[in-house]
Scaffold this motif. Structure first.
Motif, short mmCIF file in Angstrom:
data_model
loop_
_atom_site.label_atom_id
_atom_site.label_comp_id
_atom_site.label_asym_id
_atom_site.label_seq_id
_atom_site.Cartn_x
_atom_site.Cartn_y
_atom_site.Cartn_z
N THR A 117 13.62 151.02 29.11
CA THR A 117 13.29 149.60 29.05
C THR A 117 14.35 148.65 29.59
OG1 THR A 117 14.14 149.50 26.80
CG2 THR A 117 11.78 149.90 27.06
N ILE A 118 15.60 149.00 29.48
CA ILE A 118 16.68 148.11 29.88
C ILE A 118 16.76 148.06 31.40
CG2 ILE A 118 19.22 147.83 29.75
CD1 ILE A 118 17.68 147.22 27.13
N PRO A 119 17.03 147.00 32.07
CA PRO A 119 17.56 145.72 31.63
C PRO A 119 16.51 144.63 31.44
CG PRO A 119 17.79 145.84 33.99
CD PRO A 119 17.13 147.12 33.53
N TYR A 120 15.25 144.88 31.74
CA TYR A 120 14.25 143.82 31.73
C TYR A 120 13.57 143.60 30.38
CZ TYR A 120 14.89 144.37 36.71
OH TYR A 120 15.45 144.45 37.95
N TYR A 121 13.64 144.59 29.50
CA TYR A 121 12.93 144.51 28.23
C TYR A 121 13.83 144.93 27.07
CZ TYR A 121 8.71 144.32 31.07
OH TYR A 121 7.75 143.96 31.99
N LYS A 122 13.48 144.46 25.89
CA LYS A 122 14.06 144.96 24.64
C LYS A 122 12.93 145.60 23.85
CE LYS A 122 18.06 142.08 24.28
NZ LYS A 122 18.96 141.39 23.40
N TYR A 123 13.26 146.36 22.83
CA TYR A 123 12.25 147.15 22.14
C TYR A 123 12.57 147.30 20.67
CZ TYR A 123 15.95 150.53 22.58
OH TYR A 123 17.17 151.15 22.50
N SER A 124 11.53 147.69 19.94
CA SER A 124 11.65 148.03 18.52
C SER A 124 10.56 149.04 18.21
CB SER A 124 11.50 146.78 17.66
OG SER A 124 11.70 147.08 16.30
N LEU A 125 10.96 150.23 17.79
CA LEU A 125 10.02 151.29 17.45
C LEU A 125 9.93 151.38 15.93
CD1 LEU A 125 8.32 153.76 18.58
CD2 LEU A 125 10.31 155.12 17.95
N HIS A 126 8.72 151.25 15.39
CA HIS A 126 8.50 151.31 13.95
C HIS A 126 7.64 152.53 13.64
CE1 HIS A 126 9.65 147.00 13.00
NE2 HIS A 126 9.78 147.11 14.31
N ALA A 127 8.11 153.36 12.72
CA ALA A 127 7.34 154.54 12.31
C ALA A 127 7.21 154.50 10.80
CB ALA A 127 8.06 155.81 12.75
N GLN A 128 6.01 154.84 10.31
CA GLN A 128 5.80 154.83 8.86
C GLN A 128 4.80 155.90 8.44
OE1 GLN A 128 4.42 150.95 7.75
NE2 GLN A 128 2.63 151.03 9.06
N TYR A 129 5.07 156.42 7.24
CA TYR A 129 4.22 157.45 6.66
C TYR A 129 4.45 157.49 5.15
CZ TYR A 129 2.47 162.07 5.42
OH TYR A 129 1.80 163.11 4.82
N ASN A 130 3.40 157.44 4.38
CA ASN A 130 3.47 157.58 2.92
C ASN A 130 4.53 156.68 2.27
OD1 ASN A 130 1.42 159.23 2.20
ND2 ASN A 130 2.68 160.99 1.68
N GLY A 131 4.59 155.44 2.66
CA GLY A 131 5.53 154.50 2.06
C GLY A 131 6.95 154.60 2.57
N VAL A 132 7.19 155.48 3.52
CA VAL A 132 8.53 155.64 4.10
C VAL A 132 8.46 155.15 5.55
CG1 VAL A 132 10.30 157.30 4.74
CG2 VAL A 132 9.05 157.60 2.62
N SER A 133 9.51 154.48 5.99
CA SER A 133 9.51 153.99 7.37
C SER A 133 10.92 153.94 7.91
CB SER A 133 8.88 152.60 7.44
OG SER A 133 9.64 151.68 6.70
N PHE A 134 10.99 153.84 9.24
CA PHE A 134 12.27 153.59 9.89
C PHE A 134 12.02 152.79 11.16
CE2 PHE A 134 11.06 157.73 11.67
CZ PHE A 134 11.29 157.55 13.03
N VAL A 135 13.08 152.14 11.63
CA VAL A 135 13.02 151.31 12.84
C VAL A 135 14.12 151.76 13.76
CG1 VAL A 135 13.25 148.97 13.76
CG2 VAL A 135 12.09 149.34 11.57
N ILE A 136 13.77 151.91 15.03
CA ILE A 136 14.75 152.22 16.07
C ILE A 136 14.75 151.04 17.04
CG2 ILE A 136 15.33 153.73 18.01
CD1 ILE A 136 14.01 156.02 16.47
#
Length: 171
Positions: A117-136
């Protein structure tokens, strides 16, 4: 009197014609800019979908993390999709030291997203399952952004996780 009407018509035409041309040009500009914005948004939404697809199919040669007992676990030649589901599974079952999962799995996924994605875009990846999640990536999302959401299978046929990729243009 006929001469005055003719002169009046010529004067009116010279005053009104540029105004009409200006109105037509402004209408054409507005129409074309809306079309360009629509096409740009459509292409960028396709970009989010294409980026997500490419990301999930990308293979990482080697990742390492420590399980709950402190044993070193090495995974080789796994797709990002498999690693995201593994990450979520480990978080749900408390099967690993989360800090080693962040540094061993999530940092490598972040490196791939960064290079896509770089240099033209920024990003955020969100993953979730059974009440648990993380963000990259970026934790805070801007108002204007593109996104694509998909579902991925969890290990041992334990359902499906939700993964959303947000992308936005760097201005």
């Amino acid at each position: 009197m006929e001469v005055e009407r003719g002169q009046s018509a010529v004067v009116d035409a010279t005053l009104i014609a540029p105004i009409l041309v200006l109105i037509l040009l402004m209408g054409a500009y507005i129409y074309s800019s809306n079309t360009n914005v629509f096409m740009l948004e459509k292409n960028e939404n396709n970009y989010a979908q294409d980026t997500m697809y490419s990301l999930l199919k990308a293979t990482i040669q080697k990742v390492e993390y420590r399980d709950a007992e402190g044993n070193l676990i090495v995974l080789e030649d796994k797709s990002v999709e498999q690693l995201i589901s593994e990450d979520l599974y480990l978080r749900v079952t408390h099967g690993a030291d989360v800090s080693t999962v962040r540094s061993g799995i999530e940092s490598k996924i972040n490196d791939i997203l960064h290079s896509m994605t770089i240099p033209y875009y920024k990003y955020s990846l969100h993953a979730q399952y059974n009440g648990v999640s993380f963000v990259i990536g970026q934790g805070t999302l801007p108002v204007t952004r593109m996104s694509y959401t998909t579902h991925i299978d969890m290990p041992q046929n334990n359902g499906r996780a939700i993964v959303t990729l947000y992308i936005w243009r760097v201005r």
